[in-house]
Design an enzyme around this catalytic site. Structure first.
Site, PDB file in Angstrom:
ATOM      1  N   ARG A  86       0.836  -1.189   0.000  1.00  0.00           N
ATOM      2  CA  ARG A  86       0.000   0.000   0.000  1.00  0.00           C
ATOM      3  C   ARG A  86       0.878   1.247   0.000  1.00  0.00           C
ATOM      4  O   ARG A  86       1.980   1.252   0.523  1.00  0.00           O
ATOM      5  CB  ARG A  86      -0.892   0.022   1.247  1.00  0.00           C
ATOM      6  N   TYR A 216      -1.118  -3.696  -7.482  1.00  0.00           N
ATOM      7  CA  TYR A 216      -0.892  -4.492  -6.279  1.00  0.00           C
ATOM      8  C   TYR A 216      -2.068  -4.468  -5.295  1.00  0.00           C
ATOM      9  O   TYR A 216      -2.579  -3.386  -4.966  1.00  0.00           O
ATOM     10  CB  TYR A 216       0.391  -4.023  -5.550  1.00  0.00           C
ATOM     11  N   LYS A 225      -9.668  -2.419   1.410  1.00  0.00           N
ATOM     12  CA  LYS A 225      -9.406  -1.251   2.242  1.00  0.00           C
ATOM     13  C   LYS A 225     -10.205  -0.046   1.752  1.00  0.00           C
ATOM     14  O   LYS A 225     -10.679   0.770   2.528  1.00  0.00           O
ATOM     15  CB  LYS A 225      -7.904  -0.935   2.280  1.00  0.00           C
ATOM     16  N   HIS A 245     -10.934  -2.325  11.189  1.00  0.00           N
ATOM     17  CA  HIS A 245      -9.816  -3.158  10.731  1.00  0.00           C
ATOM     18  C   HIS A 245      -9.576  -4.260  11.766  1.00  0.00           C
ATOM     19  O   HIS A 245      -8.602  -4.223  12.504  1.00  0.00           O
ATOM     20  CB  HIS A 245      -8.576  -2.265  10.571  1.00  0.00           C
ATOM     21  N   SER A 267      -1.620  -3.404  10.238  1.00  0.00           N
ATOM     22  CA  SER A 267      -1.210  -4.299   9.150  1.00  0.00           C
ATOM     23  C   SER A 267       0.035  -5.083   9.551  1.00  0.00           C
ATOM     24  O   SER A 267       0.982  -4.527  10.114  1.00  0.00           O
ATOM     25  CB  SER A 267      -0.912  -3.472   7.899  1.00  0.00           C
ATOM     26  N   CYS A 269       0.466  -7.280  11.846  1.00  0.00           N
ATOM     27  CA  CYS A 269       0.681  -7.404  13.296  1.00  0.00           C
ATOM     28  C   CYS A 269      -0.059  -8.594  13.892  1.00  0.00           C
ATOM     29  O   CYS A 269      -0.260  -8.654  15.105  1.00  0.00           O
ATOM     30  CB  CYS A 269       0.284  -6.118  14.005  1.00  0.00           C
ATOM     31  N   ASP A 294      -9.523  -9.772   8.760  1.00  0.00           N
ATOM     32  CA  ASP A 294      -8.999  -8.426   8.484  1.00  0.00           C
ATOM     33  C   ASP A 294     -10.006  -7.304   8.730  1.00  0.00           C
ATOM     34  O   ASP A 294      -9.619  -6.234   9.160  1.00  0.00           O
ATOM     35  CB  ASP A 294      -8.517  -8.358   7.027  1.00  0.00           C
ATOM     36  N   ARG A 385       2.046 -11.991  -0.602  1.00  0.00           N
ATOM     37  CA  ARG A 385       0.726 -12.322  -0.046  1.00  0.00           C
ATOM     38  C   ARG A 385       0.080 -13.495  -0.765  1.00  0.00           C
ATOM     39  O   ARG A 385       0.395 -13.781  -1.917  1.00  0.00           O
ATOM     40  CB  ARG A 385      -0.196 -11.100  -0.166  1.00  0.00           C
TER      41      ARG A 385
END
Ligand code: GTP
Ligand code: SPV
Ligand code: MN
Length: 601
Positions: A86, A216, A225, A245, A267, A269, A294, A385
């Site tokens: 991002r 991406y 998001k 989130h 993100s 974590c 998420d 990912r």
């Protein structure tokens, strides 16, 4: 400049699933007039369509075929090396006034931004195919479900959204023919995948997203998001619900008592890992199930909060995933998965740092170069990912499709903090819990471009995702709390505290159930705790640490409050609130004063 794939010509019966809603048709026509594609491909999300698009993607090198014996129906995609995460600096919230976007968002004027984007998009799809994707976020019978359309010139986006969302007929049916129905307009074009022409722009007042210049993940899978969080949070405030989130998990005790918790970690974590937690042997009979990994959409019901996962798949961090750390994730990504930016073995299997077993003697790295264990570079990008359907998850919760959602007993905040923040503690009440969320911080990760490991405030893990003024967002949290007669309890956790020699003090992963159990005990009114200035803290014997290979000193360190560190922490809270320029609600300022006073006693 990347050589972009030319138009594709589908056989009859593919690419012609034109929706009936006039408003959608008008918008698609307007975008086609602007971008001038060779043809329009109306997606339906069917198996046949997917097979056709995969075949075309393989021909055009958008996907690389993997060893179909080792990872059936799975493919590798390599994004442009300048386009791997991002890009917060290129992400904009374009509300009519700067004040509505608030102090934490990049703002740009909507009229000027539309004009700039129109300039960039004029003729951008010439010679190429424009895909129109109808999708739904949330279970079919959820009152919170939202419809989106994404126009894109990327087949990777179409194939990924087919995994990440409920795509096709189900969305068209829900939308119906009413031209005034609420739906999100998402427009994406790769342009020339140049960071200088990369903008992710949100127009919440128009329910519109425009993303250009990236190929991406979170920049281009506009459902995630962009819609489910940035636009979602804006709609949630207007419509009195919450878009967060957060992972959502179910936890069932051996006696069969079940709770659901939602947890907001920034993100990279640990959300996906926590949501798929596998309890260690000592916790035999405990079961953790995944609702979401998420994003949580929550609404008020029966005086409490009920959560649904708007997504239909997982876009998860690959490095560090192994049978040892998370076998549910490994089994989920063993088939029907799109991998982005991992390494390729000589027999077309996938590899990444932290996978089980020794690194192979030779690999092709994420950029397409030769790699050996002697190489200095990582074989897989740190933010590589997987995109995998949630039905692949062996721990999927049985109520994941339930429209009313699952009742949330606890909300957990947490970040990566090497110091200061204890393993777990509980807020005194809702308003104090909102303060914990509003002041949480975390060391930055590879999920966004920029420095890694820098402590930054990331309120409710929403800093990059809140689509409006953060002060109004804090107030929305407080206002929701006032409507709850049965609010979830609020906790803070930190899996990442380190010893003086820089090692993680807590083993993490499956062992996190020990912390989760204390949280559940607190919800049931049984767990012990000590009152501290920051909240209710467990003492070591309040946690079930049986059969855990951990030093007593480490446990003390994990639970200790260092007054000097906390003085600094509280000063940092003040500095953060001050930096927001007067938008922080009085109620939270008061919380800060009480916290500071607690340390002066
Ligand atoms: P996003 O998808 O970016 O939102 O990330 P996420 O919050 O879902 O994080 P994820 O579960 O993918 O974990 C990110 C990284 O943290 C991985 O490299 C994990 O191996 C690591 N990690 C996850 N849980 C733990 C934990 O309990 N302890 C430690 N030390 N590391 C963890
Ligand atoms: C995150 O960064 O929080 C993610 C990955 O979940 S992305 O979808 O790229 O935002
Ligand atoms: Mn995330």
């Amino acid at each position: 400049m990347k050589n972009l794939a030319p138009a594709i010509s589908p056989p009859r019966g593919i690419g012609d699933a034109k929706p009936a809603n006039e408003a959608v048709l008008d918008w698609v026509q307007e975008i086609a007039t602007l971008t001038q594609p060779e043809n329009i491909f109306w997606c339906d999300g069917s198996e046949r369509e997917s097979e056709f698009l995969i075949a075309e993607s393989l021909k055009q090198n958008v996907l690389i075929e993997l060893n179909q014996k080792k990872v059936p129906h799975s493919y590798l995609h390599r994004s442009n090396p300048t386009d791997v995460a991002r890009v917060e600096q290129f992400t904009f919230v374009c509300t009519p006034t700067k004040q509505e976007a608030g102090p934490t968002n990049n703002w740009s004027d909507p009229t000027e931004t539309y004009a700039k984007l129109r300039g960039l998009l004029a003729g951008a799809m010439r010679g190429r195919t424009m895909f129109v994707i109808p999708y739904m976020m949330g279970p079919a019978d959820s009152p919170l479900a939202k419809i989106g359309f994404e126009i894109t010139d990327s087949k990777y986006v179409v194939l990924s959204l087919r995994i990440m969302t409920r795509m096709g007929e189900i969305a068209l049916k829900r939308l119906g023919n009413d031209p005034s129905a609420e739906w999100n307009r998402g427009l994406h074009s790769l342009l020339d995948v140049n960071p200088e022409r990369r903008f992710i722009c949100h127009f919440p007042q128009d329910n519109t997203i425009i993303s250009v210049g990236s190929g991406y993940g979170g920049n281009v899978l506009l459902s995630k998001k962009c819609l489910a969080l940035r636009i979602g949070s804006y709609l949630a405030r207007k419509q009195n619900w919450m878009a967060e989130h957060m992972l959502i998990l179910g936890v069932e005790s051996p006696e069969g008592r079940k709770h659901y918790v939602a947890a907001a970690f920034p993100s990279a974590c640990g959300k996906t890992n926590f949501a798929m937690l596998i309890p260690p042997a000592h916790f035999k009979g405990w079961k953790v199930t995944t609702v979401g990994d998420d994003i949580a959409w929550m609404q008020i019901r029966n005086g409490g909060l009920y959560a649904v996962n708007p997504e239909n798949g997982y876009f998860g961090v690959v490095p560090g995933t192994s049978y040892k750390s998370n076998s549910n994730a490994m089994r989920s990504i063993a088939h029907d998965t799109i991998y982005t930016n991992v390494a390729l073995t000589d027999d077309s299997d996938v590899w990444w740092e932290g996978k089980d077993g020794e690194p192979p003697a030779h690999l092709i790295d994420w950029r397409g170069n030769d790699w050996t264990p002697q190489s200095q570079e990582k074989a897989a990008h740190p933010n590589s990912r997987f995109t995998t359907p949630m039905r692949n998850n062996p721990a999927l919760d049985p109520d994941v499709e339930k429209g009313e959602g699952v009742p949330i007993s606890a909300i957990i905040f947490g970040g990566r903090r090497s110091d200061t923040v204890p393993l777990v503690y509980q807020a005194f009440d809702w308003s104090h819990g909102v303060y914990l969320g509003a002041t949480m911080a975390s060391e930055t990760t590879a999920a966004a471009t920029g420095a890694v490991g820098r402590v930054r405030r990331d309120p409710m893990a929403m800093l990059p995702f809140c689509g409006y003024n953060i002060g109004d967002y804090f107030q929305h949290w407080l206002d929701i709390g006032k409507q709850l007669t049965n609010p979830p309890l609020i906790f803070n956790v930190n899996w990442f505290r380190k010893s003086a020699d820089g090692k993680f003090l807590w083993p993490g992963f499956g062992e996190n159930i020990r912390v989760l159990k204390w949280i559940i005990d607190r919800c049931e009114g049984t767990g012990g705790a000590l009152k501290s200035p920051i909240g209710w803290l467990p003492s070591p014997h309040d946690l079930d640490l049986a059969e855990l290979d951990i030093d007593h000193n480490a446990v003390d360190e994990l639970l200790c409050l260092d007054h000097e560190e906390w003085q600094k922490e509280i000063a940092a809270h003040k500095e953060f609130f001050d930096s927001l320029g007067g938008v922080v609600p009085q109620e939270l300022q008061k919380q800060r004063e009480q916290l500071a006073a607690g340390f002066e006693l």
